[in-house]
Design a protein around this motif. Sequence first.
Motif, PDB file in Angstrom:
ATOM      1  N   VAL B  63       0.846  -1.188   0.000  1.00 63.01           N
ATOM      2  CA  VAL B  63       0.000   0.000   0.000  1.00 63.01           C
ATOM      3  C   VAL B  63       0.887   1.246   0.000  1.00 63.01           C
ATOM      4  O   VAL B  63       1.832   1.348   0.773  1.00 63.01           O
ATOM      5  CB  VAL B  63      -0.912   0.020   1.237  1.00 63.01           C
ATOM      6  N   TYR B  65       0.666   5.381   0.414  1.00 58.22           N
ATOM      7  CA  TYR B  65      -0.293   6.351   0.943  1.00 58.22           C
ATOM      8  C   TYR B  65      -0.100   7.717   0.313  1.00 58.22           C
ATOM      9  O   TYR B  65       1.011   8.209   0.166  1.00 58.22           O
ATOM     10  CB  TYR B  65      -0.138   6.480   2.452  1.00 58.22           C
ATOM     11  N   LEU B 120      -5.790   6.537  -0.840  1.00 58.96           N
ATOM     12  CA  LEU B 120      -5.988   7.982  -0.807  1.00 58.96           C
ATOM     13  C   LEU B 120      -6.564   8.353   0.550  1.00 58.96           C
ATOM     14  O   LEU B 120      -7.698   8.015   0.872  1.00 58.96           O
ATOM     15  CB  LEU B 120      -6.961   8.426  -1.902  1.00 58.96           C
ATOM     16  N   THR B 132      -9.669  14.904  -7.956  1.00 60.77           N
ATOM     17  CA  THR B 132      -9.763  14.516  -9.365  1.00 60.77           C
ATOM     18  C   THR B 132      -8.403  14.597 -10.042  1.00 60.77           C
ATOM     19  O   THR B 132      -8.039  13.723 -10.835  1.00 60.77           O
ATOM     20  CB  THR B 132     -10.763  15.436 -10.091  1.00 60.77           C
ATOM     21  N   ASP B 133      -7.660  15.657  -9.722  1.00 56.59           N
ATOM     22  CA  ASP B 133      -6.331  15.787 -10.322  1.00 56.59           C
ATOM     23  C   ASP B 133      -5.451  14.603  -9.938  1.00 56.59           C
ATOM     24  O   ASP B 133      -4.714  14.067 -10.777  1.00 56.59           O
ATOM     25  CB  ASP B 133      -5.682  17.094  -9.860  1.00 56.59           C
ATOM     26  N   LYS B 135      -6.498  11.620  -9.070  1.00 56.19           N
ATOM     27  CA  LYS B 135      -7.024  10.434  -9.749  1.00 56.19           C
ATOM     28  C   LYS B 135      -6.578  10.393 -11.201  1.00 56.19           C
ATOM     29  O   LYS B 135      -6.182   9.334 -11.716  1.00 56.19           O
ATOM     30  CB  LYS B 135      -8.555  10.451  -9.693  1.00 56.19           C
ATOM     31  N   THR B 136      -6.635  11.547 -11.870  1.00 52.50           N
ATOM     32  CA  THR B 136      -6.220  11.597 -13.266  1.00 52.50           C
ATOM     33  C   THR B 136      -4.752  11.207 -13.399  1.00 52.50           C
ATOM     34  O   THR B 136      -4.366  10.443 -14.286  1.00 52.50           O
ATOM     35  CB  THR B 136      -6.433  13.020 -13.825  1.00 52.50           C
ATOM     36  N   ARG B 139      -4.361   7.543 -13.043  1.00 51.27           N
ATOM     37  CA  ARG B 139      -4.772   6.825 -14.244  1.00 51.27           C
ATOM     38  C   ARG B 139      -3.698   6.928 -15.314  1.00 51.27           C
ATOM     39  O   ARG B 139      -3.428   5.962 -16.018  1.00 51.27           O
ATOM     40  CB  ARG B 139      -6.079   7.422 -14.775  1.00 51.27           C
ATOM     41  N   LYS B 140      -3.074   8.095 -15.416  1.00 52.10           N
ATOM     42  CA  LYS B 140      -2.065   8.282 -16.454  1.00 52.10           C
ATOM     43  C   LYS B 140      -0.867   7.388 -16.238  1.00 52.10           C
ATOM     44  O   LYS B 140      -0.221   6.963 -17.192  1.00 52.10           O
ATOM     45  CB  LYS B 140      -1.619   9.746 -16.496  1.00 52.10           C
ATOM     46  N   ASN B 142      -1.059   4.544 -14.790  1.00 51.10           N
ATOM     47  CA  ASN B 142      -1.559   3.179 -14.748  1.00 51.10           C
ATOM     48  C   ASN B 142      -1.570   2.575 -13.340  1.00 51.10           C
ATOM     49  O   ASN B 142      -1.379   1.384 -13.170  1.00 51.10           O
ATOM     50  CB  ASN B 142      -0.756   2.287 -15.695  1.00 51.10           C
ATOM     51  N   LEU B 144      -4.132   1.792 -11.077  1.00 51.49           N
ATOM     52  CA  LEU B 144      -5.593   1.835 -11.134  1.00 51.49           C
ATOM     53  C   LEU B 144      -6.265   1.333  -9.859  1.00 51.49           C
ATOM     54  O   LEU B 144      -7.438   1.583  -9.643  1.00 51.49           O
ATOM     55  CB  LEU B 144      -6.087   1.025 -12.337  1.00 51.49           C
ATOM     56  N   LYS B 145      -5.517   0.610  -9.057  1.00 47.23           N
ATOM     57  CA  LYS B 145      -6.116   0.141  -7.799  1.00 47.23           C
ATOM     58  C   LYS B 145      -6.033   1.251  -6.764  1.00 47.23           C
ATOM     59  O   LYS B 145      -4.943   1.670  -6.366  1.00 47.23           O
ATOM     60  CB  LYS B 145      -5.368  -1.091  -7.286  1.00 47.23           C
ATOM     61  N   VAL B 146      -7.198   1.696  -6.340  1.00 51.43           N
ATOM     62  CA  VAL B 146      -7.247   2.843  -5.433  1.00 51.43           C
ATOM     63  C   VAL B 146      -8.171   2.505  -4.277  1.00 51.43           C
ATOM     64  O   VAL B 146      -9.141   1.776  -4.441  1.00 51.43           O
ATOM     65  CB  VAL B 146      -7.755   4.089  -6.186  1.00 51.43           C
ATOM     66  N   ASN B 147      -7.831   2.996  -3.118  1.00 52.16           N
ATOM     67  CA  ASN B 147      -8.699   2.814  -1.963  1.00 52.16           C
ATOM     68  C   ASN B 147      -8.929   4.165  -1.305  1.00 52.16           C
ATOM     69  O   ASN B 147      -7.980   4.853  -0.956  1.00 52.16           O
ATOM     70  CB  ASN B 147      -8.035   1.841  -0.982  1.00 52.16           C
ATOM     71  N   TYR B 148     -10.193   4.543  -1.180  1.00 55.76           N
ATOM     72  CA  TYR B 148     -10.520   5.785  -0.480  1.00 55.76           C
ATOM     73  C   TYR B 148     -10.671   5.480   1.004  1.00 55.76           C
ATOM     74  O   TYR B 148     -11.671   4.891   1.406  1.00 55.76           O
ATOM     75  CB  TYR B 148     -11.832   6.368  -0.978  1.00 55.76           C
TER      76      TYR B 148
END
Lengths: 179, 157
Positions: B63, B65, B120, B132-133, B135-136, B139-140, B142, B144-148
């Motif tokens: 993980v 952070y 996150l 959002t920034d 997250k973007t 994604r860029k 790669n 992609l596995k995210v935990n809020y």
Amino acid sequence: MARREAPEINAGSMADIAFLLLIFFLVTTTIDVDKGITVKLPPWSDEPPPEMKLNSRNVYSVLVNANDQLLVRGEPMEPRNLRENTKIFIANPKGLANMAEKPNKAIISLKNDRGTSYKAYIQVYNELKAAYRELWDTEAEKLFGEKYEGLKTIDQKREVRNAFPLVISEAEPTSFGEK
Amino acid sequence: MGKFSKGKGRATPKISTASLPDIIFILLFFFMVVTVMKDSELKVDVNYPEATELQKLEKKSLVSYIYVGKPKANYEAAYGSAPRIQLNDAFAEIDNIPLFLEKEKVKVPEQQRGLITASLRVDKDVTMGIVTDVKTKLRKINQLKVNYSSRLRPGEL
């Protein structure tokens, strides 16, 4: 020199030392478990996404604006009603013409402003996910007589998930109300 | 006939404390094992939002952070009160995230690198713009596995 017996070491203070260490670890311990909502983001592509012909009856659009208000399919809604309404939309038990044709065709479209608070976003995302989880639970009980989490094999879970595939599509947020 | 002495010489027998260190040691070992030393000092305020659909993150080593929140009171003079990102021990910009995650990645064995989750840890009062920034950016690169990170919400909405 006469041999002397080694004097016995007094172990009475051992407890004190151990106590001291114990207190140190007690204070520094943070048993914080990592919990949260797990999400899989869509991969990034520089090309614009292909135009998709979607039947509007299959799309459940959820908007959260900069004032944290909710607009679902053009109608305002209270967050506490979102879960039930989402479930009805996906499962469409009465076969209404304005709701999802089949559960596996339903798409949730989530959009927020840049000014939306994170709290509201998580709340909405949580409700959408909860709606799916509850549908999975009922489906799993129907098929296997057990809750989704209690299912034994991955195949069983996959079968339940394929009946109600979780599709939450997130649009680029509009730039309203950023502080 | 036996003699009973009155008042004197009937002190309660001493309880042996010889096993006390052992007990304390057991407790000590327990806490030593469960302790997670705080690896980074938080410079931003993070109050998790509440949710019910929580999943546990199992492997701590897999993980990374990312903290987002308002700078703490003692950093406010230097960094202002707008939400900031913290990676490891320092304030960071969004463009620092790829390098940070790459550094985290090389710490894990190669076959497990696909399993890394970005956690996150975002304050609940932050606006979605900065989230959002992030997250973007994720994604860029790669990731992609995210935990809020969230707390369990007691009761209904």
